[in-house]
Scaffold this active site. Structure first.
Site, mmCIF file in Angstrom:
data_model
loop_
_atom_site.group_PDB
_atom_site.id
_atom_site.type_symbol
_atom_site.label_atom_id
_atom_site.label_comp_id
_atom_site.label_asym_id
_atom_site.label_seq_id
_atom_site.Cartn_x
_atom_site.Cartn_y
_atom_site.Cartn_z
ATOM 1 N N HIS A 23 0.817 -1.225 0.000
ATOM 2 C CA HIS A 23 0.000 0.000 0.000
ATOM 3 C C HIS A 23 0.851 1.276 0.000
ATOM 4 O O HIS A 23 0.685 2.195 0.790
ATOM 5 C CB HIS A 23 -1.099 0.008 1.065
ATOM 6 C CG HIS A 23 -0.671 -0.155 2.511
ATOM 7 N ND1 HIS A 23 0.285 0.604 3.109
ATOM 8 C CD2 HIS A 23 -1.136 -0.974 3.478
ATOM 9 C CE1 HIS A 23 0.412 0.268 4.377
ATOM 10 N NE2 HIS A 23 -0.438 -0.696 4.622
ATOM 11 N N HIS A 77 -5.431 -9.638 14.191
ATOM 12 C CA HIS A 77 -5.482 -8.342 13.491
ATOM 13 C C HIS A 77 -6.222 -8.562 12.178
ATOM 14 O O HIS A 77 -5.926 -9.516 11.449
ATOM 15 C CB HIS A 77 -4.030 -7.899 13.254
ATOM 16 C CG HIS A 77 -3.823 -6.603 12.568
ATOM 17 N ND1 HIS A 77 -4.752 -5.599 12.519
ATOM 18 C CD2 HIS A 77 -2.733 -6.132 11.881
ATOM 19 C CE1 HIS A 77 -4.253 -4.580 11.841
ATOM 20 N NE2 HIS A 77 -3.033 -4.885 11.436
ATOM 21 N N GLU A 79 -6.335 -6.685 9.441
ATOM 22 C CA GLU A 79 -5.830 -6.133 8.184
ATOM 23 C C GLU A 79 -5.614 -7.282 7.184
ATOM 24 O O GLU A 79 -5.139 -8.368 7.548
ATOM 25 C CB GLU A 79 -4.523 -5.345 8.410
ATOM 26 C CG GLU A 79 -4.186 -4.516 7.183
ATOM 27 C CD GLU A 79 -3.142 -3.415 7.422
ATOM 28 O OE1 GLU A 79 -2.530 -3.364 8.500
ATOM 29 O OE2 GLU A 79 -2.965 -2.595 6.492
ATOM 30 N N ASP A 81 -3.539 -8.270 5.058
ATOM 31 C CA ASP A 81 -2.294 -9.029 4.875
ATOM 32 C C ASP A 81 -2.218 -10.210 5.834
ATOM 33 O O ASP A 81 -1.437 -11.135 5.620
ATOM 34 C CB ASP A 81 -1.047 -8.139 4.980
ATOM 35 C CG ASP A 81 -0.988 -7.303 6.239
ATOM 36 O OD1 ASP A 81 -2.041 -6.888 6.733
ATOM 37 O OD2 ASP A 81 0.129 -7.058 6.730
ATOM 38 N N HIS A 144 -1.637 -2.330 15.118
ATOM 39 C CA HIS A 144 -1.641 -1.032 14.513
ATOM 40 C C HIS A 144 -3.037 -0.562 14.087
ATOM 41 O O HIS A 144 -3.189 0.535 13.569
ATOM 42 C CB HIS A 144 -0.612 -1.091 13.367
ATOM 43 C CG HIS A 144 -0.981 -0.815 11.974
ATOM 44 N ND1 HIS A 144 -1.127 -1.717 10.977
ATOM 45 C CD2 HIS A 144 -1.185 0.381 11.418
ATOM 46 C CE1 HIS A 144 -1.401 -1.125 9.854
ATOM 47 N NE2 HIS A 144 -1.434 0.135 10.080
ATOM 48 N N ASP A 163 1.906 -7.034 14.297
ATOM 49 C CA ASP A 163 2.768 -6.123 13.534
ATOM 50 C C ASP A 163 3.954 -5.599 14.369
ATOM 51 O O ASP A 163 4.993 -5.217 13.804
ATOM 52 C CB ASP A 163 1.962 -4.922 13.027
ATOM 53 C CG ASP A 163 1.098 -5.263 11.817
ATOM 54 O OD1 ASP A 163 1.368 -6.272 11.143
ATOM 55 O OD2 ASP A 163 0.151 -4.504 11.547
ATOM 56 N N TYR A 191 10.114 -0.260 8.698
ATOM 57 C CA TYR A 191 8.755 -0.719 9.009
ATOM 58 C C TYR A 191 8.114 0.193 10.056
ATOM 59 O O TYR A 191 6.971 0.640 9.910
ATOM 60 C CB TYR A 191 8.812 -2.167 9.518
ATOM 61 C CG TYR A 191 7.468 -2.778 9.755
ATOM 62 C CD1 TYR A 191 6.806 -3.476 8.748
ATOM 63 C CD2 TYR A 191 6.833 -2.658 10.984
ATOM 64 C CE1 TYR A 191 5.554 -4.031 8.961
ATOM 65 C CE2 TYR A 191 5.590 -3.199 11.206
ATOM 66 C CZ TYR A 191 4.958 -3.891 10.195
ATOM 67 O OH TYR A 191 3.710 -4.428 10.411
ATOM 68 N N HIS A 222 5.475 -10.214 10.585
ATOM 69 C CA HIS A 222 6.315 -9.987 9.393
ATOM 70 C C HIS A 222 7.782 -10.134 9.803
ATOM 71 O O HIS A 222 8.186 -9.637 10.861
ATOM 72 C CB HIS A 222 6.146 -8.574 8.832
ATOM 73 C CG HIS A 222 4.758 -8.215 8.418
ATOM 74 N ND1 HIS A 222 4.155 -8.707 7.282
ATOM 75 C CD2 HIS A 222 3.844 -7.388 8.987
ATOM 76 C CE1 HIS A 222 2.942 -8.200 7.159
ATOM 77 N NE2 HIS A 222 2.720 -7.396 8.187
HETATM 78 FE FE1 FEO Z 1 -1.327 -3.993 10.129
HETATM 79 FE FE2 FEO Z 1 0.734 -6.433 8.783
HETATM 80 O O1 FEO Z 1 -0.848 -5.492 9.098
#
Ligand code: FEO
Length: 393
Positions: A23, A77, A79, A81, A144, A163, A191, A222
């Protein structure tokens, strides 16, 4: 590849070597979407992956247990991803109950058709026994997203930190001590600057809450898992979450015919007269991902823009819009730029710096067309003023 965190706890995620745009964040070293499998009397999957990689996740799970044996799927989470693969995973694991907090359930309901999902809402600090092991859930709002949560494997002292402490970093290694720590820390910093920076207070609150836990491993969603160098990333977070300034000056500019560039170079030359780190950045040639990473820990910042069509240069507007959204704190700065008949570029840049609550080092420094010797000396003086701020950091 070693994917074993400890006895019967496995990494089962996906290494995304190819991704270069997250993004808008330029992921120069790719990324990973980490998911973890805890095998006990009950088996729990902690988090999922991006939608296109659900099949790879399922294959990894099946290398440890049949899909029918997956009892719980934790969604820390919403999101995409991490949650994008959930519809396929929920379909493939017929006996699984999804565990998430109430805000996450609401977000998942708004992203996916969840009508057939078995969902169990968990409360902050709630525990769930899997057999010999116990999971505990902690809400970490705005780290996040509002629904963000982390999961703690109590007996092993493993924190699945979502995250937090993550890096967009594709590697064949899963652990910090197998990896090049300089690369990992650079990607962790990038990051933080591009994802976590606006949430310093929630990060501080989360660290305070979780500070009492025994942390043998911190496994983010991640990048690599922290098992040997967590103290290093924790110390870095403590600096980043307050935007602790280094003795560093960043000068970013966007020129049209070279005059604003000449001003920027004079500002940099003035700053370099003092013993501070100076970064001179042409925004036309530098991605915003890198620019905000440099700005995050600078003490002083200058933004230079030529005037185009009675306004700021569009590329500089994009950079400053990105920076403003990420809210780097505690900087001093000023705007500058060359113009033909109206000093709109430097004026508009100054308004961005004001919106970021940068303490003005001086009023906008504008010049008509090419800078003369007096203007260049004014630029050098402004650069020295930036460096004096940085020296006090
Ligand atoms: Fe806030 Fe890796 O997603």
């Amino acid at each position: 590849m070693n994917t074993t965190l400890t006895d019967n706890v496995f990494w089962v995620g996906y290494i995304d070597w190819a991704v270069r745009d997250f993004h808008g964040y330029k992921t120069g070293r790719g990324s990973t979407y980490n998911a973890y499998l805890v095998v006990d009397e009950k088996t729990a999957l902690v988090d999922a992956v991006k939608a296109p990689y659900a099949a790879a996740l399922l294959e990894q799970i099946q290398s440890h247990v049949p899909l029918e044996k997956v009892d719980y799927i934790v969604c820390n989470h919403a999101e995409p991803d991490h949650s994008g693969g959930l519809p396929a995973v929920m379909r493939a694991c017929p006996n699984a109950t999804l565990l998430c907090n109430a805000k996450c359930k609401d977000a998942l309901d708004r992203h996916y058709d969840t009508r057939d999902w078995k969902v169990q809402v968990v409360a902050d600090t709630e525990t769930l026994a899997l057999g010999r092991r116990t999971l505990q859930f902690f809400d970490t709002p705005m780290v996040h997203w509002p629904e963000s949560m982390v999961t703690y494997l109590v007996d092993e002292g493993i924190l699945f930190s979502m995250d937090a402490f993550g890096q967009h970093y594709a590697s064949g290694f899963r652990f910090d001590d197998e990896s090049d720590l300089c690369e990992v820390m650079q990607e962790a910093k990038t990051y933080y600057a591009n994802i976590v920076l606006p949430y310093g207070r929630p990060v501080a609150a989360a660290l305070a809450r979780l500070g009492g836990l025994t942390l043998n491993m911190v496994a983010p969603s991640h990048g690599v898992i922290w098992r040997s160098h967590f103290d290093t990333i924790l110390a870095a977070y403590q600096a980043w979450m307050v935007c602790k300034p280094a003795r560093k000056v960043v000068i970013a500019y966007c020129s049209m015919w070279g005059s604003t560039r000449a001003m920027a170079e004079a500002v940099a030359a003035g700053a370099q007269e003092l013993p501070v780190e100076v970064k001179l950045i042409n925004v036309d040639a530098t991605h915003d991902t890198q620019i905000v990473t440099e700005v995050m820990d600078c003490a002083a910042f200058a933004a230079g823009s030529a005037t185009l069509n009675m306004g700021i240069m569009p590329r500089m507007a994009a950079t400053l819009t990105y920076l403003r959204g990420l809210k780097p704190l505690g900087k001093a700065g000023f705007a500058f730029g060359s113009h033909g008949w109206a000093a709109k570029g430097s004026e508009e840049a100054a308004r961005y710096l004001e919106a970021m609550q940068m303490k003005p080092v001086r009023e906008p420094l504008a010049c008509r067309f090419a800078p003369d010797a007096a203007t260049l000396e004014a630029c050098r003086a402004a650069g020295r003023a930036l460096a004096e701020v940085a020296q006090r950091a």
